[in-house]
Design an enzyme around this catalytic site. Structure first.
Site, PDB file in Angstrom:
ATOM      1  N   ASP A 165       0.862  -1.358   0.098  1.00  0.00           N
ATOM      2  CA  ASP A 165      -0.280   0.042   0.035  1.00  0.00           C
ATOM      3  C   ASP A 165       0.966   1.135   0.008  1.00  0.00           C
ATOM      4  O   ASP A 165       1.993   1.119  -0.498  1.00  0.00           O
ATOM      5  CB  ASP A 165      -1.090  -0.235   1.189  1.00  0.00           C
ATOM      6  CG  ASP A 165      -0.108  -0.252   2.550  1.00  0.00           C
ATOM      7  OD1 ASP A 165       1.086   0.049   2.727  1.00  0.00           O
ATOM      8  OD2 ASP A 165      -0.884  -1.060   3.229  1.00  0.00           O
ATOM      9  N   SER A 166       0.430   2.346   0.584  1.00  0.00           N
ATOM     10  CA  SER A 166       1.271   3.529   0.773  1.00  0.00           C
ATOM     11  C   SER A 166       2.427   3.609   1.238  1.00  0.00           C
ATOM     12  O   SER A 166       3.425   4.148   0.842  1.00  0.00           O
ATOM     13  CB  SER A 166       0.239   4.516   1.214  1.00  0.00           C
ATOM     14  OG  SER A 166       0.065   4.281   2.528  1.00  0.00           O
ATOM     15  N   ILE A 167       2.670   2.590   2.058  1.00  0.00           N
ATOM     16  CA  ILE A 167       3.951   2.636   2.862  1.00  0.00           C
ATOM     17  C   ILE A 167       5.024   2.077   1.893  1.00  0.00           C
ATOM     18  O   ILE A 167       6.162   2.187   1.970  1.00  0.00           O
ATOM     19  CB  ILE A 167       3.797   1.702   4.227  1.00  0.00           C
ATOM     20  CG1 ILE A 167       2.877   2.275   5.195  1.00  0.00           C
ATOM     21  CG2 ILE A 167       5.146   1.774   4.720  1.00  0.00           C
ATOM     22  CD1 ILE A 167       2.517   1.741   6.408  1.00  0.00           C
TER      23      ILE A 167
ATOM     24  N   LEU B 251       5.326   5.074  -1.149  1.00  0.00           N
ATOM     25  CA  LEU B 251       6.065   6.048  -0.646  1.00  0.00           C
ATOM     26  C   LEU B 251       7.499   5.619  -0.386  1.00  0.00           C
ATOM     27  O   LEU B 251       8.592   6.427  -0.092  1.00  0.00           O
ATOM     28  CB  LEU B 251       5.622   6.601   0.688  1.00  0.00           C
ATOM     29  CG  LEU B 251       4.228   7.439   0.429  1.00  0.00           C
ATOM     30  CD1 LEU B 251       3.705   7.872   1.955  1.00  0.00           C
ATOM     31  CD2 LEU B 251       4.386   8.511  -0.439  1.00  0.00           C
TER      32      LEU B 251
ATOM     33  N   HIS C 189       2.466   6.456   8.754  1.00  0.00           N
ATOM     34  CA  HIS C 189       3.372   6.432   7.691  1.00  0.00           C
ATOM     35  C   HIS C 189       4.836   6.629   8.484  1.00  0.00           C
ATOM     36  O   HIS C 189       4.842   7.139   9.230  1.00  0.00           O
ATOM     37  CB  HIS C 189       3.266   7.302   6.372  1.00  0.00           C
ATOM     38  CG  HIS C 189       1.974   6.943   5.811  1.00  0.00           C
ATOM     39  ND1 HIS C 189       0.783   7.742   6.319  1.00  0.00           N
ATOM     40  CD2 HIS C 189       1.653   6.108   4.680  1.00  0.00           C
ATOM     41  CE1 HIS C 189      -0.232   7.128   5.428  1.00  0.00           C
ATOM     42  NE2 HIS C 189       0.157   6.340   4.576  1.00  0.00           N
TER      43      HIS C 189
END
Lengths: 243, 243
Positions: B10-12, B15, B191
């Protein structure tokens, strides 16, 4: 599938993958839009690059890169009779090698955005200091590269770009426009500082953008979460992806 | 050709490609040894990940990745009845989805090193602060994620790893071992900070290494320049590469 942007070159490309490098920064800019593949080979000149060409960019590939940077010359321009002479490639051969590389890329994909990047300028004082530390004062009496030689190779690079109607980045000139470029932009008179890398990044992003690869205008490889109907998520995805 | 290590999450994961991110750091570590491909999708849960699975990891691929990290759960664990409930996936379904993803990867390549990573811990105070800034105080009265919920999902992730005999990284526990993890390792309670990213990097490198992918022991994709006989460079390269 996500398009690929390949960075083909020598150590200045290989080292671009570090945390403050221009390759890493490009990968971040094109996140979820394109994969940036670093194909940098320290110490390689344009003659050795030819040995890799068909491996890295095979004819008949079903998914050739959408763009590639060709960034050789720093090693070709190493002078004969000095400590890195084994890297030297005569200037006419360099020009011809660049032509071969660019034409090969255009052959495997006529729509590929092929960008020629000139060698960086050379800060001779720092080169000599580096060589003396590395090889000792007896061996290294003169810098193995000169700014004049790098400039001559840069000129040939630009001529190939003009001849083949390809975009180019004249790093040799661009970097020297900055006051204090010798230490601001270069670590050892040859390789890039973080600031030097940022300059290369800006130039490459600009040229890729002019060639139609503006990251913000490129599609995401799959929908952003805000576009997914959470009660019917399957509608957001092409059916073949989950059958 | 260079092997691939895919970071799926996912976003982790998305990024992680930034200059101080764990994906960028991995790419640097495996420079000229393997390509690290970031396949992170912000906001995605394990249910949506299934829609991507056959696209990203097609059956019958001639070049499947040598390793992949599976890093979902942060969004699955978002609580029902709170502002991110649309991301929520029931815990049993989450467990089953992870199993499906891992088994699919093993199906396309039984030798693939598949690493399961648990969700990070949650610092609820910072989540609430973030949500209040984003949605206003009237909407965000409670954090949309809790550390307890993340921990429950982490436990299921570890169980899937155990069941399928796959290596795993228990980030939920590991991060909480550090004093002050709440702000040291997390930006917004979810995050990663640069320090948090460094911790994830260390764990992933360790597990990849234990699985046989020690960067320093892996071959360079082409010879290093010091191994090339400059008078006979063609000897250093497989013939098909330049014919």
């Amino acid at each position: 599938m996500r398009p690929q942007i390949v960075l083909f070159g020598d150590s200045i490309t290989e080292l671009s993958i570090t945390s403050d490098g221009w390759g890493g920064a490009l990968a971040c800019t094109y996140s979820r839009k394109a994969d940036v593949l670093v194909r940098g080979y320290s110490g390689y000149n344009s003659r050795w690059a030819l040995f890799l060409l068909h491996h890295l960019f095979p004819i008949g590939s079903s998914r050739p890169p959408v763009a590639a940077t060709i960034f050789f010359g720093a090693n070709d321009a190493a002078l004969m009779g000095r400590v890195h002479e084994y890297m030297h490639v005569p200037i006419d051969e360099y020009k011809n090698n660049l032509r071969k590389i660019a034409l090969h890329l255009k052959e495997i994909s006529p729509s590929m955005l092929v960008v020629l990047i000139t060698p960086t300028p050379i800060y001779e004082e720092a080169r000599l200091e580096f060589l003396r530390t590395y090889y000792g004062e007896n061996v290294a009496k003169l810098p193995e590269r000169t700014n004049e030689s790098a400039g001559a190779y840069a000129k040939q690079c630009l001529e190939v770009a003009k001849e083949l109607c390809l975009p180019s980045i004249d790093l040799w000139s661009k970097m020297q426009e900055m006051k204090g470029w010798q230490k601001k932009l270069l670590i050892d008179g040859l390789h890039l500082t973080a600031e030097g890398s940022a300059l290369v990044y800006e130039e490459v992003v600009r040229v890729l953008g002019e060639g139609g690869l503006v990251a913000s205008e490129m599609p995401f490889d799959f929908p952003q979460y805000s576009e997914i109907d959470w009660k019917n998520p399957e509608k957001a995805f092409p059916q073949q992806s989950w059958n």
